[in-house]
Design a protein around this motif. Structure first.
Motif, PDB file in Angstrom:
ATOM      1  N   GLY A   1      -2.681  -6.762  -1.314  1.00  0.00           N
ATOM      2  CA  GLY A   1      -3.625  -6.923  -2.412  1.00  0.00           C
ATOM      3  C   GLY A   1      -3.706  -5.694  -3.306  1.00  0.00           C
ATOM      4  N   GLN A   2      -3.248  -4.540  -2.826  1.00  0.00           N
ATOM      5  CA  GLN A   2      -3.245  -3.305  -3.613  1.00  0.00           C
ATOM      6  C   GLN A   2      -1.802  -3.013  -4.021  1.00  0.00           C
ATOM      7  N   VAL A   3      -1.347  -3.716  -5.015  1.00  0.00           N
ATOM      8  CA  VAL A   3       0.055  -3.669  -5.406  1.00  0.00           C
ATOM      9  C   VAL A   3       0.181  -3.262  -6.869  1.00  0.00           C
ATOM     10  N   GLU A   4       1.276  -2.622  -7.163  1.00  0.00           N
ATOM     11  CA  GLU A   4       1.603  -2.245  -8.543  1.00  0.00           C
ATOM     12  C   GLU A   4       2.960  -2.846  -8.883  1.00  0.00           C
ATOM     13  N   TYR A   5       2.992  -3.668  -9.921  1.00  0.00           N
ATOM     14  CA  TYR A   5       4.234  -4.320 -10.332  1.00  0.00           C
ATOM     15  C   TYR A   5       4.878  -3.529 -11.466  1.00  0.00           C
ATOM     16  N   SER A   6       6.209  -3.478 -11.391  1.00  0.00           N
ATOM     17  CA  SER A   6       6.973  -2.749 -12.412  1.00  0.00           C
ATOM     18  C   SER A   6       8.139  -3.619 -12.859  1.00  0.00           C
ATOM     19  N   GLN A   7       8.390  -3.604 -14.165  1.00  0.00           N
ATOM     20  CA  GLN A   7       9.538  -4.304 -14.726  1.00  0.00           C
ATOM     21  C   GLN A   7      10.400  -3.277 -15.437  1.00  0.00           C
ATOM     22  N   LEU A   8      11.531  -2.991 -14.821  1.00  0.00           N
ATOM     23  CA  LEU A   8      12.444  -1.985 -15.342  1.00  0.00           C
ATOM     24  C   LEU A   8      13.752  -2.635 -15.755  1.00  0.00           C
ATOM     25  N   ASP A   9      14.601  -1.848 -16.386  1.00  0.00           N
ATOM     26  CA  ASP A   9      15.894  -2.370 -16.812  1.00  0.00           C
ATOM     27  C   ASP A   9      16.745  -2.803 -15.638  1.00  0.00           C
ATOM     28  N   LYS A  10      16.529  -2.172 -14.477  1.00  0.00           N
ATOM     29  CA  LYS A  10      17.336  -2.512 -13.305  1.00  0.00           C
ATOM     30  C   LYS A  10      16.705  -3.610 -12.461  1.00  0.00           C
TER      31      LYS A  10
ATOM     32  N   VAL B   1       3.562  -0.784  -2.969  1.00  0.00           N
ATOM     33  CA  VAL B   1       2.320  -0.637  -2.221  1.00  0.00           C
ATOM     34  C   VAL B   1       2.326   0.746  -1.567  1.00  0.00           C
ATOM     35  N   ARG B   2       1.223   1.489  -1.741  1.00  0.00           N
ATOM     36  CA  ARG B   2       1.109   2.846  -1.188  1.00  0.00           C
ATOM     37  C   ARG B   2      -0.101   2.923  -0.261  1.00  0.00           C
ATOM     38  N   TRP B   3       0.038   3.658   0.833  1.00  0.00           N
ATOM     39  CA  TRP B   3      -1.087   3.883   1.747  1.00  0.00           C
ATOM     40  C   TRP B   3      -0.836   5.166   2.544  1.00  0.00           C
ATOM     41  N   ILE B   4      -1.884   5.627   3.229  1.00  0.00           N
ATOM     42  CA  ILE B   4      -1.814   6.833   4.045  1.00  0.00           C
ATOM     43  C   ILE B   4      -2.126   6.488   5.483  1.00  0.00           C
ATOM     44  N   GLU B   5      -1.373   7.091   6.382  1.00  0.00           N
ATOM     45  CA  GLU B   5      -1.585   6.883   7.804  1.00  0.00           C
ATOM     46  C   GLU B   5      -1.428   8.233   8.506  1.00  0.00           C
ATOM     47  N   ASN B   6      -2.522   8.694   9.120  1.00  0.00           N
ATOM     48  CA  ASN B   6      -2.547  10.020   9.740  1.00  0.00           C
ATOM     49  C   ASN B   6      -2.222  11.080   8.685  1.00  0.00           C
TER      50      ASN B   6
ATOM     51  N   GLN C   1       0.689  11.230   6.997  1.00  0.00           N
ATOM     52  CA  GLN C   1       1.853  10.786   6.235  1.00  0.00           C
ATOM     53  C   GLN C   1       1.449   9.741   5.202  1.00  0.00           C
ATOM     54  N   VAL C   2       2.115   9.794   4.058  1.00  0.00           N
ATOM     55  CA  VAL C   2       1.929   8.795   3.007  1.00  0.00           C
ATOM     56  C   VAL C   2       3.167   7.897   2.999  1.00  0.00           C
ATOM     57  N   TYR C   3       2.931   6.583   2.952  1.00  0.00           N
ATOM     58  CA  TYR C   3       4.028   5.619   2.927  1.00  0.00           C
ATOM     59  C   TYR C   3       4.004   4.861   1.611  1.00  0.00           C
ATOM     60  N   VAL C   4       5.188   4.616   1.095  1.00  0.00           N
ATOM     61  CA  VAL C   4       5.357   3.852  -0.141  1.00  0.00           C
ATOM     62  C   VAL C   4       6.374   2.757   0.136  1.00  0.00           C
ATOM     63  N   CYS C   5       5.923   1.516   0.036  1.00  0.00           N
ATOM     64  CA  CYS C   5       6.813   0.370   0.219  1.00  0.00           C
ATOM     65  C   CYS C   5       7.201  -0.181  -1.150  1.00  0.00           C
ATOM     66  N   ILE C   6       8.483  -0.225  -1.415  1.00  0.00           N
ATOM     67  CA  ILE C   6       8.996  -0.726  -2.693  1.00  0.00           C
ATOM     68  C   ILE C   6       9.831  -1.969  -2.402  1.00  0.00           C
ATOM     69  N   VAL C   7       9.371  -3.102  -2.900  1.00  0.00           N
ATOM     70  CA  VAL C   7      10.072  -4.369  -2.704  1.00  0.00           C
ATOM     71  C   VAL C   7      10.863  -4.683  -3.963  1.00  0.00           C
ATOM     72  N   PHE C   8      12.145  -5.020  -3.747  1.00  0.00           N
ATOM     73  CA  PHE C   8      12.983  -5.388  -4.890  1.00  0.00           C
ATOM     74  C   PHE C   8      12.707  -6.849  -5.226  1.00  0.00           C
ATOM     75  N   GLY C   9      11.756  -7.033  -6.119  1.00  0.00           N
ATOM     76  CA  GLY C   9      11.371  -8.379  -6.505  1.00  0.00           C
ATOM     77  C   GLY C   9       9.969  -8.363  -7.072  1.00  0.00           C
ATOM     78  N   GLY C  10       9.305  -9.521  -6.989  1.00  0.00           N
ATOM     79  CA  GLY C  10       7.975  -9.637  -7.563  1.00  0.00           C
ATOM     80  C   GLY C  10       6.952 -10.061  -6.537  1.00  0.00           C
ATOM     81  N   ALA C  11       5.969 -10.854  -7.000  1.00  0.00           N
ATOM     82  CA  ALA C  11       4.857 -11.253  -6.146  1.00  0.00           C
ATOM     83  C   ALA C  11       5.319 -12.132  -4.991  1.00  0.00           C
ATOM     84  N   ARG C  12       6.278 -13.014  -5.210  1.00  0.00           N
ATOM     85  CA  ARG C  12       6.725 -13.911  -4.148  1.00  0.00           C
ATOM     86  C   ARG C  12       7.385 -13.128  -3.013  1.00  0.00           C
TER      87      ARG C  12
END
Length: 250
Positions: free
Chosen positions: A203-212, A218-223, A225-236
């Motif tokens: 639910g805390q997502v940032e969508y980006s539309q780039l040339d590629k 989605v970004r979050w912190i655990e202990n 460390q900071v984790y950043v999950c980048i999915v190649f695609g969109g909402a689906r």
């Protein structure tokens, strides 16, 4: 030739107002000079006072250097001072090492799909901090989600050092379709501002539309460390990943 004339071959100059040899050959003058010199009344105790003054003057010279020499001698021969100085130098070296290892603080927004995330061009991670998967959310479970073992180093700042550890994953969704993505890990001390979320939250997502292509982040912190999950695609694609992680952690 007058042999009584004194020789003028001497190298010492003669005074223009003095007749050379006149007083030296006059015994009357010598007697008067002796009486003048030796008949002077000397006060009592003058000799002792002069000798004492000379003795005091000679003893002052070595003491005058003592304010400068004494601290040097105390510094060289005091083991506590030397030990304290050594401890300060070691402490300064440790602080310098940790400051260099800590690296620069980078804006959280820099860790996104704009980075070069082509595994063919990324170097292997140099392990300057322990690379590990998130403990929450089912990232360590086995199933449809496959996280590849090799870890790469990602440069996000301007210092030229590896700021993040990156691991790529693949999620099989059926019908021979897959969702691909990357999981970045960064020490929290190197990120500003820190994410507000403490776990993967679609639910805390940032969508980006780039040339590629299109991306969901989605970004979050655990202990620590900071984790950043980048999915190649969109909402689906992001929703498919969220369902897989939720079912794995249930």
């Amino acid at each position: 030739m007058n042999t009584s004339e004194p020789s003028r071959s001497s190298g010492f100059p003669e005074s223009e107002n003095t007749d050379s040899g006149h007083y030296a050959a006059d015994p009357v003058f010598d007697a008067q000079l002796n009486r003048t010199l030796f008949d002077v009344n000397v006060p009592d105790g003058l000799r002792e006072t002069l000798l004492k003054s000379l003795s005091d003057h000679e003893s002052v010279d070595p003491v005058s250097n003592s304010p400068m020499d004494a601290p040097r001698k105390r510094f060289r021969h005091n083991p506590n001072i030397l030990a304290g100085l050594s401890a300060c130098l070691v402490f300064a070296a440790i602080l310098t090492y940790f400051w260099a290892a800590r690296g620069p603080v980078i804006e959280l927004a820099r860790f996104g799909p704009e980075l070069n995330l082509d595994s063919r061009l990324l170097p292997e991670f140099d392990q300057h901090f322990p690379a590990r998967l998130p403990e929450q959310g089912g990232w360590n479970s086995r199933g449809h989600l496959t996280i590849y073992n090799k870890t790469y180093g990602v440069v996000a700042g301007t210092a030229g050092i590896q700021d993040a550890a990156a691991r790529f994953f693949r999620l099989r969704t059926g019908n021979n379709r897959s969702v691909f993505g990357a999981l970045l890990q960064i020490p929290a001390s190197q990120v500003s501002p820190l994410p507000a979320q403490t776990s993967f939250d679609p639910g805390q997502v940032e969508y980006s539309q780039l040339d590629k292509g299109n991306y969901a982040t989605v970004r979050w912190i655990e202990n620590d460390q900071v984790y950043v999950c980048i999915v190649f695609g969109g909402a689906r694609e992001l929703e498919a990943l969220g369902r897989a992680l939720q079912s794995a952690s249930a």
